[in-house]
Write a protein that holds these residues in place. Structure first.
Motif, PDB file in Angstrom:
ATOM      1  N   LEU A 144       0.824  -1.206   0.000  1.00 40.68           N
ATOM      2  CA  LEU A 144       0.000   0.000   0.000  1.00 40.68           C
ATOM      3  C   LEU A 144       0.861   1.259   0.000  1.00 40.68           C
ATOM      4  CD1 LEU A 144      -2.890  -0.851   2.483  1.00 40.68           C
ATOM      5  CD2 LEU A 144      -3.103  -0.389   0.053  1.00 40.68           C
ATOM      6  N   ALA A 145       1.961   1.241   0.752  1.00 42.92           N
ATOM      7  CA  ALA A 145       2.835   2.413   0.807  1.00 42.92           C
ATOM      8  C   ALA A 145       3.487   2.671  -0.547  1.00 42.92           C
ATOM      9  CB  ALA A 145       3.898   2.218   1.881  1.00 42.92           C
ATOM     10  N   SER A 146       3.932   1.626  -1.221  1.00 41.88           N
ATOM     11  CA  SER A 146       4.538   1.832  -2.541  1.00 41.88           C
ATOM     12  C   SER A 146       3.487   2.281  -3.555  1.00 41.88           C
ATOM     13  CB  SER A 146       5.239   0.563  -3.020  1.00 41.88           C
ATOM     14  OG  SER A 146       4.307  -0.473  -3.237  1.00 41.88           O
ATOM     15  N   PHE A 147       2.258   1.802  -3.404  1.00 36.80           N
ATOM     16  CA  PHE A 147       1.170   2.226  -4.285  1.00 36.80           C
ATOM     17  C   PHE A 147       0.870   3.715  -4.083  1.00 36.80           C
ATOM     18  CE2 PHE A 147      -3.471   2.788  -4.883  1.00 36.80           C
ATOM     19  CZ  PHE A 147      -3.540   2.536  -6.243  1.00 36.80           C
ATOM     20  N   LEU A 148       0.857   4.161  -2.827  1.00 36.28           N
ATOM     21  CA  LEU A 148       0.568   5.561  -2.549  1.00 36.28           C
ATOM     22  C   LEU A 148       1.723   6.472  -2.948  1.00 36.28           C
ATOM     23  CD1 LEU A 148      -1.282   5.226   0.854  1.00 36.28           C
ATOM     24  CD2 LEU A 148      -2.261   5.731  -1.383  1.00 36.28           C
ATOM     25  N   LYS A 149       2.953   5.972  -2.880  1.00 34.21           N
ATOM     26  CA  LYS A 149       4.095   6.768  -3.334  1.00 34.21           C
ATOM     27  C   LYS A 149       4.038   7.030  -4.828  1.00 34.21           C
ATOM     28  CE  LYS A 149       7.458   5.499   0.164  1.00 34.21           C
ATOM     29  NZ  LYS A 149       8.685   4.748   0.425  1.00 34.21           N
ATOM     30  N   SER A 154      -2.143   3.025 -10.979  1.00 36.49           N
ATOM     31  CA  SER A 154      -1.404   1.873 -11.469  1.00 36.49           C
ATOM     32  C   SER A 154      -0.664   2.255 -12.737  1.00 36.49           C
ATOM     33  CB  SER A 154      -2.351   0.697 -11.731  1.00 36.49           C
ATOM     34  OG  SER A 154      -3.195   1.002 -12.802  1.00 36.49           O
ATOM     35  N   ASN A 155       0.250   1.425 -13.161  1.00 39.66           N
ATOM     36  CA  ASN A 155       1.061   1.721 -14.341  1.00 39.66           C
ATOM     37  C   ASN A 155       0.251   1.674 -15.623  1.00 39.66           C
ATOM     38  OD1 ASN A 155       3.265   1.991 -12.708  1.00 39.66           O
ATOM     39  ND2 ASN A 155       3.934  -0.126 -12.980  1.00 39.66           N
ATOM     40  N   GLU A 156      -0.855   0.921 -15.631  1.00 36.08           N
ATOM     41  CA  GLU A 156      -1.623   0.756 -16.850  1.00 36.08           C
ATOM     42  C   GLU A 156      -2.503   1.960 -17.144  1.00 36.08           C
ATOM     43  OE1 GLU A 156      -3.207  -2.664 -15.071  1.00 36.08           O
ATOM     44  OE2 GLU A 156      -2.429  -3.985 -16.617  1.00 36.08           O
ATOM     45  N   GLU A 157      -3.053   2.585 -16.115  1.00 29.77           N
ATOM     46  CA  GLU A 157      -4.009   3.664 -16.321  1.00 29.77           C
ATOM     47  C   GLU A 157      -3.393   4.893 -16.994  1.00 29.77           C
ATOM     48  OE1 GLU A 157      -5.762   4.335 -12.554  1.00 29.77           O
ATOM     49  OE2 GLU A 157      -6.974   2.536 -12.628  1.00 29.77           O
ATOM     50  N   PRO A 158      -2.213   5.378 -16.562  1.00 36.46           N
ATOM     51  CA  PRO A 158      -1.683   6.566 -17.229  1.00 36.46           C
ATOM     52  C   PRO A 158      -1.356   6.325 -18.702  1.00 36.46           C
ATOM     53  CG  PRO A 158      -0.608   6.267 -15.117  1.00 36.46           C
ATOM     54  CD  PRO A 158      -1.449   5.053 -15.371  1.00 36.46           C
ATOM     55  N   SER A 159      -0.860   5.144 -19.045  1.00 36.09           N
ATOM     56  CA  SER A 159      -0.547   4.879 -20.451  1.00 36.09           C
ATOM     57  C   SER A 159      -1.829   4.800 -21.278  1.00 36.09           C
ATOM     58  CB  SER A 159       0.255   3.590 -20.600  1.00 36.09           C
ATOM     59  OG  SER A 159      -0.503   2.482 -20.160  1.00 36.09           O
ATOM     60  N   ALA A 160      -2.890   4.280 -20.696  1.00 30.94           N
ATOM     61  CA  ALA A 160      -4.165   4.229 -21.417  1.00 30.94           C
ATOM     62  C   ALA A 160      -4.716   5.640 -21.603  1.00 30.94           C
ATOM     63  CB  ALA A 160      -5.171   3.366 -20.656  1.00 30.94           C
ATOM     64  N   GLN A 161      -4.526   6.509 -20.589  1.00 31.25           N
ATOM     65  CA  GLN A 161      -4.989   7.883 -20.717  1.00 31.25           C
ATOM     66  C   GLN A 161      -4.173   8.628 -21.766  1.00 31.25           C
ATOM     67  OE1 GLN A 161      -4.681   9.406 -16.760  1.00 31.25           O
ATOM     68  NE2 GLN A 161      -6.553   8.396 -16.070  1.00 31.25           N
ATOM     69  N   ARG A 162      -2.861   8.383 -21.813  1.00 28.60           N
ATOM     70  CA  ARG A 162      -2.019   9.025 -22.820  1.00 28.60           C
ATOM     71  C   ARG A 162      -2.438   8.603 -24.219  1.00 28.60           C
ATOM     72  NH1 ARG A 162       3.162   7.083 -21.009  1.00 28.60           N
ATOM     73  NH2 ARG A 162       2.664   7.162 -18.845  1.00 28.60           N
ATOM     74  N   ASP A 163      -2.797   7.329 -24.383  1.00 32.14           N
ATOM     75  CA  ASP A 163      -3.239   6.850 -25.685  1.00 32.14           C
ATOM     76  C   ASP A 163      -4.536   7.541 -26.110  1.00 32.14           C
ATOM     77  OD1 ASP A 163      -1.068   5.204 -25.837  1.00 32.14           O
ATOM     78  OD2 ASP A 163      -2.153   3.399 -25.171  1.00 32.14           O
TER      79      ASP A 163
END
Length: 171
Positions: A144-149, A154-163
């Motif tokens: 959870l701490a690494s997720f909040l940092k 998640s890694n998939e959502e920003p790339s999908a938004q960029r597309d």
């Protein structure tokens, strides 16, 4: 009548049993092994408390057993990926924190207050369950701490938004 084949009696029964059990990949993962240990230790504590003079504490391991079985089933069948209504890691974290605290208190009470052997065994298994639940919540906390940092994405959502943005720019 000669063209109707008799169904294999072991086929449906075996597949129904395998659908309930966790997959081999999940059971051999770190989370799967921790959940299986939580289920086993909670059940052992339940049986020991049921056979002891400290039978008043039987509710704690029973509830933790049922909660661990539910989470094991949810993770092994990927129910958590299909049902997005909960923050599953946070829910699992809270389950493990409360279980470790309550198991620790109940184990101390069982060992210090009661003299029969099954109460002592329930206390010892309660201490072991406390360690397993504490290890699980520590590992969940690190995830959870690494997720909040990362900003909670998640890694998939920003790339999908960029597309999506690059597709709309090209129009």
């Amino acid at each position: 009548m000669g063209d109707i084949e008799a169904p294999d009696s072991n086929g449906p029964r075996q597949s129904a049993l395998l659908s309930v059990l966790p997959s081999r990949e999940f059971a051999s993962s770190r989370k799967g092994m921790l959940l299986l240990a939580e289920v086993a230790l909670s059940f052992i504590c339940f049986v020991c408390f049921a056979a002891s003079a400290a039978a008043a504490f039987v509710t704690v391991p029973l509830l933790e057993f049922l909660a661990a079985v539910f989470v094991l089933f949810a993770y092994s069948t990927k129910f958590n990926e299909r049902f997005k209504g909960f923050c599953w890691p946070l829910t699992d974290f809270m389950r493990c924190v409360t279980a470790s605290i309550i198991f620790f208190i109940v184990a101390i009470m069982a060992v210090s207050k009661y003299a029969d052997g099954s109460s002592k065994a329930a206390g010892v298994f309660g201490f072991i369950a406390t360690i397993v639940f504490a290890l699980d919540f520590y590992l969940i906390f690190n995830e959870l701490a690494s997720f909040l940092k990362q900003g909670g994405e998640s890694n998939e959502e920003p790339s999908a938004q960029r597309d999506e943005f690059s597709d709309s720019d090209s129009d």
